[in-house]
Enzyme design. Structure first.
Site, PDB file in Angstrom:
ATOM      1  N   ARG A 141      11.913  19.769 -23.536  1.00 37.43           N
ATOM      2  CA  ARG A 141      12.799  20.748 -22.877  1.00 37.43           C
ATOM      3  C   ARG A 141      14.123  20.069 -22.561  1.00 37.43           C
ATOM      4  O   ARG A 141      15.166  20.710 -22.499  1.00 37.43           O
ATOM      5  CB  ARG A 141      12.157  21.256 -21.591  1.00 37.43           C
ATOM      6  CG  ARG A 141      10.916  22.084 -21.832  1.00 37.43           C
ATOM      7  CD  ARG A 141      10.403  22.696 -20.562  1.00 37.43           C
ATOM      8  NE  ARG A 141       9.996  21.681 -19.585  1.00 37.43           N
ATOM      9  CZ  ARG A 141       9.404  21.941 -18.451  1.00 37.43           C
ATOM     10  NH1 ARG A 141       9.168  23.205 -18.107  1.00 37.43           N
ATOM     11  NH2 ARG A 141       9.049  20.981 -17.612  1.00 37.43           N
ATOM     12  N   TYR A 176      -4.993  23.126 -11.786  1.00 32.62           N
ATOM     13  CA  TYR A 176      -4.898  22.118 -12.858  1.00 32.62           C
ATOM     14  C   TYR A 176      -6.255  21.856 -13.509  1.00 32.62           C
ATOM     15  O   TYR A 176      -6.377  21.851 -14.739  1.00 32.62           O
ATOM     16  CB  TYR A 176      -4.333  20.831 -12.241  1.00 32.62           C
ATOM     17  CG  TYR A 176      -4.117  19.685 -13.195  1.00 32.62           C
ATOM     18  CD1 TYR A 176      -3.042  19.686 -14.083  1.00 32.62           C
ATOM     19  CD2 TYR A 176      -4.963  18.578 -13.194  1.00 32.62           C
ATOM     20  CE1 TYR A 176      -2.830  18.614 -14.944  1.00 32.62           C
ATOM     21  CE2 TYR A 176      -4.754  17.507 -14.037  1.00 32.62           C
ATOM     22  CZ  TYR A 176      -3.682  17.529 -14.913  1.00 32.62           C
ATOM     23  OH  TYR A 176      -3.476  16.460 -15.758  1.00 32.62           O
TER      24      TYR A 176
END
Ligand code: NDP
Length: 235
Positions: free
Chosen positions: A35, A141
């Site tokens: 990114r 998670y």
């Protein structure tokens, strides 16, 4: 050794960067998604956010045109947003699952297309010891990471006869930005529970993934390979 085209998600830092370095050192053609930032020297960096299908389409097109079809995919990009379940917002749950599980699905789906055509593929999903061990403060998670086991095993049943393997690597405590963010007491607690008595370097995960992607590992699929110094024994 056969030279392969390898794509690693989240290759601008941490484990993903080390993965790219390892595959480059072994002589493969390597692309990383990022990114921001860049992969290591010798890799092709393509911009993509794994939660954004359009950016992945563009990234795959660029990799395929410059390096050829992706033969090895390492789905590594991931995030944490830790907090106790009673405090966890829907957004904190959804964003972690969207990135770690949804993002993995999106990259896998695109890679499989070319792998089916080639009748060859190696898929490695980066999970975590806490996917099966559990972890207080990481309901989001650990849920996203244990789901990768079901994904790899379903891919194995669906694609195994086409020369495609799908495995899970479950790292323990690896020294990266992700773990540096944990409070010192929590780090100490982990260290005490790790039979190896130490944390690991990203390269130790990278070498295992590179071996799983190699010609030698063609008969291993649907496996969960721990790289955790013994922390999660009994999975
Ligand atoms: P880091 O936080 O150091 O790096 C995470 C990487 O994932 C970065 O490159 C980041 O990109 C990328 N990423 C995050 N979200 C997205 C997204 N939406 N789209 C594209 N890329 C994204 O983490 P690690 O290197 O430590 O972790 C890598 C993987 O290993 C993760 O899946 C993690 O869960 C897993 N893992 C790590 C362990 C550890 O001890 N470190 C233990 C067990 C598993 P950007 O730089 O743009 O944010």
């Amino acid at each position: 050794m056969t030279v392969r085209t390898v794509l690693i998600t989240g290759g601008n830092r941490g484990i993903g960067f080390a993965l790219a370095e390892e595959f480059i050192a072994q002589g493969h053609r390597v692309a990383v998604t990022a990114r921001s930032g860049e992969g290591p020297a010798g890799s092709l960096t393509v911009r993509a956010d794994v939660t954004d299908g359009a950016s992945l389409d563009a990234a795959y097109a660029e990799v395929e045109s410059k390096l050829g079809p992706v033969e090895v995919l390492i789905a590594n990009a991931g995030i944490t947003k830790d907090t106790l379940v009673m405090r966890m917002t829907d957004e904190e749950f959804d964003s972690v699952v969207d990135t770690n599980l949804g993002g993995t699905f999106k990259v896998v789906k695109r890679a499989v297309k070319g792998m089916l055509k080639a009748r060859f593929g190696r898929i490695v999903l980066i999970s975590s010891v806490v996917g099966l061990y559990g972890s207080a403060g990481q309901v989001n998670y650990s849920s996203s990471k244990s789901a990768l086991v079901g994904m790899a095993r379903s891919l194995t049943r669906e694609l195994g006869a086409r020369g495609i393997t799908a495995n899970v690597v479950a790292p323990g405590f690896i020294e990266t930005d992700m773990t540096a963010a944990l409070p010192e007491e929590q780090q100490e607690q982990y260290r005490k529970n790790i039979p190896a008595g130490r944390f690991a370097q990203p390269s130790e995960v990278a070498k295992v993934c590179a071996w799983l992607a190699s010609d030698d590992a063609g008969y291993i699929s649907g496996a969960v390979i721990p790289v955790d110094g013994g922390l999660g024994m009994g999975h």
